[in-house]
Design a protein around this motif. Structure first.
Motif, mmCIF file in Angstrom:
data_model
loop_
_atom_site.group_PDB
_atom_site.id
_atom_site.type_symbol
_atom_site.label_atom_id
_atom_site.label_comp_id
_atom_site.label_asym_id
_atom_site.label_seq_id
_atom_site.Cartn_x
_atom_site.Cartn_y
_atom_site.Cartn_z
ATOM 1 N N LYS A 264 0.816 -1.265 0.227
ATOM 2 C CA LYS A 264 0.019 -0.005 0.174
ATOM 3 C C LYS A 264 0.799 1.264 -0.087
ATOM 4 O O LYS A 264 0.418 2.185 -0.415
ATOM 5 C CB LYS A 264 -0.842 -0.033 1.112
ATOM 6 C CG LYS A 264 -0.453 0.292 2.563
ATOM 7 C CD LYS A 264 -1.490 0.060 3.589
ATOM 8 C CE LYS A 264 -0.745 0.321 4.985
ATOM 9 N NZ LYS A 264 -1.812 0.262 6.216
ATOM 10 N N LEU A 265 2.205 1.186 0.307
ATOM 11 C CA LEU A 265 3.165 2.286 0.352
ATOM 12 C C LEU A 265 3.783 2.454 -0.869
ATOM 13 O O LEU A 265 4.429 3.475 -1.379
ATOM 14 C CB LEU A 265 4.231 2.190 1.488
ATOM 15 C CG LEU A 265 3.466 2.510 2.853
ATOM 16 C CD1 LEU A 265 4.659 2.443 4.084
ATOM 17 C CD2 LEU A 265 2.836 3.669 3.097
ATOM 18 N N GLY A 266 4.008 1.266 -1.542
ATOM 19 C CA GLY A 266 4.908 1.011 -2.894
ATOM 20 C C GLY A 266 5.309 -0.443 -3.161
ATOM 21 O O GLY A 266 4.965 -1.288 -2.376
ATOM 22 N N LYS A 267 5.400 -0.689 -4.546
ATOM 23 C CA LYS A 267 5.513 -1.888 -5.063
ATOM 24 C C LYS A 267 6.836 -2.446 -5.566
ATOM 25 O O LYS A 267 7.195 -3.327 -6.237
ATOM 26 C CB LYS A 267 4.490 -2.072 -6.177
ATOM 27 C CG LYS A 267 3.033 -2.136 -5.536
ATOM 28 C CD LYS A 267 1.977 -2.622 -6.490
ATOM 29 C CE LYS A 267 0.464 -2.434 -5.641
ATOM 30 N NZ LYS A 267 -0.318 -2.530 -6.800
ATOM 31 N N SER A 268 7.928 -1.223 -5.481
ATOM 32 C CA SER A 268 9.241 -1.634 -5.960
ATOM 33 C C SER A 268 10.316 -0.830 -5.579
ATOM 34 O O SER A 268 10.593 0.315 -5.987
ATOM 35 C CB SER A 268 9.143 -1.576 -7.557
ATOM 36 O OG SER A 268 10.637 -1.789 -8.012
ATOM 37 N N VAL A 269 10.979 -1.201 -4.433
ATOM 38 C CA VAL A 269 11.834 -0.397 -3.581
ATOM 39 C C VAL A 269 13.024 0.025 -4.590
ATOM 40 O O VAL A 269 13.579 -0.520 -5.192
ATOM 41 C CB VAL A 269 12.395 -0.966 -2.362
ATOM 42 C CG1 VAL A 269 13.062 -2.244 -2.523
ATOM 43 C CG2 VAL A 269 13.144 -0.107 -1.307
ATOM 44 N N THR A 270 13.386 1.123 -4.156
ATOM 45 C CA THR A 270 14.818 1.653 -4.814
ATOM 46 C C THR A 270 15.639 1.832 -3.687
ATOM 47 O O THR A 270 15.372 3.090 -2.920
ATOM 48 C CB THR A 270 14.631 2.861 -5.874
ATOM 49 O OG1 THR A 270 13.630 2.610 -6.864
ATOM 50 C CG2 THR A 270 15.751 3.426 -6.412
ATOM 51 N N GLY A 271 16.922 1.457 -3.422
ATOM 52 C CA GLY A 271 17.614 1.460 -2.385
ATOM 53 C C GLY A 271 18.488 3.100 -2.505
ATOM 54 O O GLY A 271 18.663 3.557 -3.687
ATOM 55 N N GLY A 272 18.667 3.253 -1.409
ATOM 56 C CA GLY A 272 19.237 4.818 -1.427
ATOM 57 C C GLY A 272 20.699 4.799 -0.717
ATOM 58 O O GLY A 272 21.716 3.845 -0.428
ATOM 59 N N TYR A 273 20.997 5.955 0.086
ATOM 60 C CA TYR A 273 22.282 6.141 0.781
ATOM 61 C C TYR A 273 22.050 6.740 2.182
ATOM 62 O O TYR A 273 20.944 7.554 2.502
ATOM 63 C CB TYR A 273 23.091 7.192 -0.085
ATOM 64 C CG TYR A 273 23.580 6.624 -1.334
ATOM 65 C CD1 TYR A 273 25.098 6.248 -1.287
ATOM 66 C CD2 TYR A 273 22.893 6.608 -2.529
ATOM 67 C CE1 TYR A 273 25.743 5.854 -2.139
ATOM 68 C CE2 TYR A 273 23.573 6.037 -3.657
ATOM 69 C CZ TYR A 273 24.968 5.629 -3.513
ATOM 70 O OH TYR A 273 25.607 5.529 -4.744
ATOM 71 N N ILE A 274 22.949 6.564 2.914
ATOM 72 C CA ILE A 274 23.180 7.141 4.378
ATOM 73 C C ILE A 274 23.799 8.432 3.863
ATOM 74 O O ILE A 274 24.867 8.506 3.215
ATOM 75 C CB ILE A 274 23.850 6.461 5.321
ATOM 76 C CG1 ILE A 274 23.431 5.133 5.637
ATOM 77 C CG2 ILE A 274 24.184 7.413 6.658
ATOM 78 C CD1 ILE A 274 22.367 5.174 6.971
ATOM 79 N N TYR A 275 23.135 9.761 4.383
ATOM 80 C CA TYR A 275 23.554 10.961 4.034
ATOM 81 C C TYR A 275 24.940 11.190 5.010
ATOM 82 O O TYR A 275 24.755 11.133 6.369
ATOM 83 C CB TYR A 275 22.687 11.874 4.474
ATOM 84 C CG TYR A 275 23.182 13.569 3.936
ATOM 85 C CD1 TYR A 275 23.383 13.866 2.921
ATOM 86 C CD2 TYR A 275 23.454 14.286 5.340
ATOM 87 C CE1 TYR A 275 23.833 15.259 2.454
ATOM 88 C CE2 TYR A 275 24.230 15.609 4.826
ATOM 89 C CZ TYR A 275 24.220 16.027 3.453
ATOM 90 O OH TYR A 275 24.861 17.246 3.200
ATOM 91 N N ARG A 276 26.172 11.468 4.382
ATOM 92 C CA ARG A 276 27.165 11.814 5.174
ATOM 93 C C ARG A 276 28.014 13.165 4.516
ATOM 94 O O ARG A 276 28.964 13.286 4.712
ATOM 95 C CB ARG A 276 28.184 10.737 5.054
ATOM 96 C CG ARG A 276 27.700 9.305 5.682
ATOM 97 C CD ARG A 276 27.024 9.473 7.151
ATOM 98 N NE ARG A 276 27.146 8.250 7.614
ATOM 99 C CZ ARG A 276 26.665 7.985 9.134
ATOM 100 N NH1 ARG A 276 26.605 9.236 9.743
ATOM 101 N NH2 ARG A 276 26.490 6.753 9.310
ATOM 102 N N GLY A 277 26.912 14.038 3.895
ATOM 103 C CA GLY A 277 27.760 15.053 3.156
ATOM 104 C C GLY A 277 27.904 16.260 4.320
ATOM 105 O O GLY A 277 27.533 16.226 5.431
ATOM 106 N N CYS A 278 28.163 17.389 3.861
ATOM 107 C CA CYS A 278 28.563 18.422 4.703
ATOM 108 C C CYS A 278 27.581 19.623 4.656
ATOM 109 O O CYS A 278 27.303 20.445 5.733
ATOM 110 C CB CYS A 278 29.818 19.251 4.294
ATOM 111 S SG CYS A 278 30.556 20.784 4.912
ATOM 112 N N GLN A 279 27.091 19.837 3.717
ATOM 113 C CA GLN A 279 26.293 20.999 3.363
ATOM 114 C C GLN A 279 24.721 21.047 4.413
ATOM 115 O O GLN A 279 24.123 21.888 4.740
ATOM 116 C CB GLN A 279 25.665 21.158 1.856
ATOM 117 C CG GLN A 279 26.849 21.354 1.120
ATOM 118 C CD GLN A 279 26.353 21.351 -0.247
ATOM 119 O OE1 GLN A 279 24.983 21.406 -0.744
ATOM 120 N NE2 GLN A 279 27.559 21.576 -1.338
#
Length: 807
Positions: free
Chosen positions: A491-506
Motif C-alpha cells: 500500500k506504500l509502494g511496490k518496487s523499492v529503490t535503495g538509497g544512501y546514508i547521508y554523510r555530506g557537509c552541506q
C-alpha cells in the motif's frame, strides 16, 4: 523641455521617490520560513558571535558579518552624546542585528530573490511607536549609512516628524513575524533549525534540478579524483560525463547501445544497468559495467571491464572491453543490476534470482542454492588481472571451501536487489563506515531494506520481508536468515529503490539519515537508526510548501518513477527519476536533495574541483523551471528592481523624467555604441580604445549589465562562457568602474550577438587580479568551439548590492 514641464517633473520626483521608498520598505504578506539575506537557510556559526550574541546558536551571521555590523553600529553612534547613546543604542543594535536573525529574509522581504528587498527590517507596531518617540531622528542615519543619496536623507527628514508615515516605512504588517515578536514567538521557534515536519510527521525537503533530458538514467557515480565530475548511465547504453559546473561533455564516456539488450517498452528491466569505477581510477584507469546482452538468442547478464583512453580522461576505450563474468538469465526480469567497490577494494556484484514469480527454479529456487550465481551477492578481486584470469576469489569469501558452493558467493537469499550503497561513516566518529545497504524488491506483499554482511542469508524465497512466503522453507530450522532493517507493504509502494546514508557537509540535519524511495509509488522515505536500541525509525519524506522551498534554484516537485539514488564526491545526495519509464523517452531528471531548514556555516563546505581537460564541446545545463524578470509597475512606466541599494531606482526615474544628470559616486561609465555592430573601430568618449577594453552591451541600455564584448585588433567581439567564472566577471567589472561582479550569466542570458560579430575569446580563466581579460589564461584570440548561444554576460555592482536574475 519647457520650464513648466521641468518644474512639474521636479515637483513630482520627491512624491514618486516617496512612493518607491514606501514600496521597498513594505512587507509582503504570507507565512515565512527561516532564510537569510543571501537566499539560503540559516546556520550555526563556526565561532560564537561577539556583537549580535543572541544569534550565536542559530542565525544568518558568521563572525565576519557580526564584526561588520558592529563597525556600522559604532560609526552611527558617533553622532550621539552619552544620553543619546544610552537611549538609542538599544534600538540601533536591535535593528542592525536583524540581519543575523534566522528570519532575516522575511524581515527584509527577501524570501524570494526575484522580489525587492527592504533596506531596514520590518518592525512591530508598538515597537515602532516606541522607537519613534525615543529616537525618531536616527532613520536618516540608518539610510545614509546604507549609501543612499542625499535626496533620501532630505525625504526622511519630513517622515521623521510624522509618526504615522514613519511607521508606514518600518512596520511589518504580519504581526507574528515582525521584530521583536518573531524572537518571542515560542511556537515559531520551538524546532528552529531542525528538519521541518508536516502535521503527519512527514519530513519536508526541497530539490534542485541538476540534469534533465535523460533516457531512463539508471546510475550516477563519481571518480573520487578531486574533479567532482559525475558519470550518468542511461538504460540504452550511454554513459555521460557531467562537470562540477553542471555542463555535460558532448562525447559519451561510453556507448554500448549496439550491444545492450533492451526495448522501448515501459518497465523493461533489461538494459545497461550499472557502472563502477576502480577505487584507484586515476592510476588504474578502469571501469566496470553491468548490462543485458543476447548471445545466440540467449539472454545473459554481462559484467565487463573497460580501460580509459590514454589521451582522454573522459572517454573509455571501446576496443578494450574484457568480459569478467556472464550469467544466463532464464527470464527477462529480476536482472539485479548493481556493481560497487567496497572499502576492502573488492568488486561486489548483485544478481537477481532469474525472474518469473516465486523463484521457481529447482527444488529450493536459485536464491537458496549456493551452487547458482543467481539470487546472490558476489565478491571478486579484479586487482592485477591484466595477464591472467579476469578475477580471483578473495581468500576470506565465506563459502570458498564449502562443497558445491560457488566461491564468488558473498551472501545469498536475495530476490532482486535494486540499488545498494556503502556508508561513508559519521564524519566525526566514523561510526557506520563500510556498512552495505540494499533495497530488495519484493514479490507481491512487501519491499525490504537490508544491511549486507558476509555469509548472510536474506531469506528469499522462504521469506518476503518479515513474513513467510514459502511456508515449508520458512519453517526449516536451518534457514538462519537475516531480517531486514525495514520492510513496508504494497500500500506504500511496490518496487523499492535503495538509497544512501547521508554523510555530506552541506546539510548537518540529515547526517545519518538513510534516504530511499519506491519506483512505482514515487514515495521518498527515510530511516534513522537509534544507536542505543539498533532499531530504525521510519519517516516519509515529502516536498516542502512553496514558501518552504522558496530559495533560488529550488523546487518542490519531481517525476514519479524513482529509478536510482546517487552520492557525489562531497557526499551530497541525489536521486534519478523519470516521467516516462521507457529507455527511449527523454524524460529523466537528476535531483539534488536539499534541507531548507539548516545549512552548514559559510566556508565550511567549500569545494575547489580539480581542472578537467576537455576534448569536445560542453553542453550547458538549463533547468526546466525558469523565472523571468520581475517588474514593478508604476502607471505608465516600469522599473526593473536590481539592487537593495536604491541608487539605480533613482537613475531609472531620472532617465524616465528626461533628466541628464550623473549620480555622484556611481562610478558607472556609459559607452556610445558604434553604429556598425561588431567590426567597426570602437571609441570611448572620443578617444581611441585600447586593446583589451571591454563593454557591456544591453538591449535595455543598462550600463551595469549586458553581454561582454572585448576590443581586440580593431574590432569588438564576444566572449564564450566556457570556464568563465565570477573572477573573470570581476576583471570585466573593475575595468568599467564597478567593484565586483554580482553574477555571471551564461548561455547568452543577457543577449546574443548577431553573426557579423566574431567570438574572440574562449576558455577564459582568471585569478581575479588581472587588469584585462587578455592577461587571463585563455585560448588564442579567435580560437573557440562555441556559438553565440554561449555568449557570456555580466551583472556588475558593489559588495552590498543585490540583483534580480533575468533567467
Amino acid at each position: 523641455m519647457t520650464l513648466q514641464t521641468c518644474n512639474l517633473q521636479h515637483a513630482f520626483l520627491p512624491h514618486l521617490l516617496l512612493l518607491i521608498l514606501i514600496f521597498l520598505l513594505h512587507a509582503w504578506r504570507g507565512c515565512c520560513h527561516p532564510q537569510c539575506l543571501d537566499y539560503k537557510p540559516p546556520f550555526e556559526p563556526r565561532q560564537p558571535l561577539v556583537f549580535c550574541k543572541e544569534y550565536s546558536k542559530f542565525g544568518c551571521c558568521d563572525l565576519e558579518k557580526d564584526e561588520e555590523i558592529s563597525v556600522r553600529f559604532y560609526k552611527i553612534m558617533e553622532n550621539f552624546d552619552h544620553s543619546g547613546y544610552v537611549t538609542c543604542g538599544k534600538y540601533m543594535r536591535s535593528i542592525l542585528c536583524q540581519e543575523c536573525s534566522p528570519y532575516a529574509a522575511h524581515l527584509y522581504d527577501a524570501e524570494d530573490a526575484n522580489t525587492p528587498m527592504r533596506m531596514l527590517p520590518g518592525l512591530c507596531g508598538d515597537y515602532c511607536s516606541d522607537y519613534w518617540h525615543q529616537c525618531r531622528y536616527t532613520l536618516s542615519l540608518l539610510l545614509e549609512d546604507l549609501g543612499s543619496p542625499q535626496q533620501f536623507a532630505n525625504l526622511t527628514a519630513t517622515i521623521e516628524e510624522d509618526r504615522r508615515r514613519f511607521c508606514d516605512f518600518l512596520v511589518l504588517k504580519d504581526n507574528q513575524y515582525c521584530y521583536p515578536n518573531v524572537v518571542t514567538n515560542a511556537e515559531l521557534n520551538a524546532n528552529l533549525g531542525f528538519v521541518r515536519e508536516d502535521p503527519k510527521g512527514c519530513l519536508e525537503l526541497c530539490l534542485q534540478e541538476v540534469a534533465n533530458g535523460l533516457r531512463n538514467p539508471v546510475a550516477m557515480i563519481h571518480a573520487d579524483d578531486g574533479t567532482h565530475r559525475f558519470f550518468v548511465a542511461e538504460q540504452l547504453g550511454y554513459v555521460w560525463v557531467y562537470l562540477a559546473s553542471g555542463s555535460r561533455i558532448d562525447r559519451p564516456f561510453l556507448n554500448l547501445t549496439r550491444a545492450v539488450l533492451t526495448s522501448p517498452w515501459a518497465g523493461d528491466e533489461r538494459g545497461f544497468l550499472c557502472i563502477a569505477l576502480h577505487p584507484r581510477f586515476t592510476t588504474v584507469r578502469k571501469a566496470y559495467v553491468y548490462y543485458s546482452v543476447s548471445v545466440k538468442k540467449e539472454e545473459r547478464i554481462r559484467i565487463s571491464e573497460f580501460t580509459l583512453l590514454t589521451h582522454d580522461d573522459n572517454q573509455l576505450d571501446h576496443s578494450s572491453e574484457r568480459t569478467i563474468l556472464e550469467v544466463v538469465e532464464p527470464a527477462s526480469n529480476h536482472n539485479g543490476g548493481q556493481l560497487l567497490f567496497g572499502h576492502d577494494g573488492y568488486l561486489y556484484i548483485f544478481i537477481g534470482d532469474g525472474g518469473r514469480a516465486g523463484d521457481p527454479f529447482g527444488k529450493f529456487g536459485n536464491s537458496q542454492n549456493k551452487s547458482a550465481l543467481l539470487g546472490k551477492v558476489l565478491r571478486v578481486d579484479v586487482e592485477d588481472n591484466d595477464n591472467g584470469a579476469p578475477y580471483s576469489i578473495p581468500s576470506d569469501n565465506p563459502f570458498l571451501w564449502e562443497k558445491e558452493a560457488r566461491p564468488e558467493v558473498y551472501a545469498y537469499g536475495v530476490r532482486n536487489m535494486w540499488r545498494c550503497s556503502i556508508d561513508r561513516g559519521d564524519p566525526a566518529t566514523g561510526r557506520g563506515r563500510g556498512r552495505m545497504f540494499c533495497g530488495d524488491v519484493g514479490q507481491n506483499k512487501y519491499e525490504e531494506v537490508d544491511i549486507i554482511v558476509k555469509g548472510g542469508n536474506y531469506g528469499w524465497r522462504a521469506k518476503e520481508g518479515f513474513s513467510c512466503y514459502d511456508r515449508k522453507l520458512c519453517q526449516n530450522s536451518s534457514l538462519d536468515d537475516i531480517l531486514p532493517i525495514f520492510a513496508y507493504p504494497h500500500k506504500l509502494g511496490k518496487s523499492v529503490t535503495g538509497g544512501y546514508i547521508y554523510r555530506g557537509c552541506q546539510m548537518p540535519n540529515l547526517n545519518g539519515l538513510y534516504i530511499f524511495g519506491d519506483f512505482m509509488s514515487g514515495r521518498l522515505m527515510s530511516l534513522k537508526e537509534n544507536v542505543t536500541t539498533g532499531e530504525w525509525q521510519y519517516n516519509e519524506i515529502c516536498m516542502g510548501t512553496d514558501q518552504t522551498c522558496r530559495f533560488p534554484k529550488l523546487i518542490n516537485s519531481y517525476y514519479k518513477y524513482i529509478i536510482s539514488f546517487a552520492e557525489d564526491e562531497a557526499g551530497e545526495l541525489y536521486f534519478l527519476a523519470t516521467g516516462v519509464p521507457s529507455a527511449t523517452a527523454r524524460a529523466g531528471v537528476i535531483y539534488k536533495i536539499v534541507d531548507p531548514s539548516r545549512r552548514a556555516p559559510p566556508g565550511k563546505c567549500n569545494i575547489k574541483p580539480s581542472p578537467v581537460k576537455i576534448k569536445g564541446k560542453l553542453i550547458h545545463f538549463h533547468p526546466k523551471e525558469g523565472k523571468g524578470n520581475l517588474k514593478i509597475m508604476f502607471s505608465d512606466f516600469s522599473v526593473v528592481v536590481l539592487y537593495r541599494n536604491v541608487r539605480l531606482v533613482i537613475r531609472a526615474l531620472s532617465l524616465w523624467l528626461g533628466e541628464k544628470q550623473e549620480i555622484a559616486g556611481e562610478g558607472n561609465q556609459v559607452f556610445k555604441r558604434p553604429r556598425g555592430r561588431g567590426r567597426g573601430r570602437g571609441y570611448k568618449r572620443g578617444r581611441r580604445l585600447r586593446v583589451g577594453s571591454v563593454r557591456l552591451v544591453s538591449a535595455d541600455g543598462l550600463s551595469d549589465r549586458g553581454r561582454v564584448e572585448i576590443f581586440i585588433r580593431g574590432e569588438w567581439g564576444t566572449v564564450c562562457d566556457d570556464l568563465f567564472s565570477n573572477k573573470a566577471g570581476t576583471v570585466v567589472c573593475r575595468q568599467l568602474g564597478f567593484t565586483t561582479a554580482l553574477a555571471v550569466m551564461k548561455r547568452a542570458a543577457l543577449g546574443e550577438a548577431d553573426r557579423s560579430v566574431r567570438i574572440l575569446l574562449d576558455d577564459v580563466e582568471c585569478e581575479g587580479g588581472e587588469r584585462s581579460l587578455l592577461e587571463c589564461k585563455r585560448s588564442r584570440v579567435g580560437k573557440h568551439n562555441c556559438s553565440h548561444g554561449e555568449d557570456v554576460g555580466v551583472i556588475c555592482g558593489y559588495p552590498n548590492s543585490h540583483y534580480i536574475s533575468p533567467t
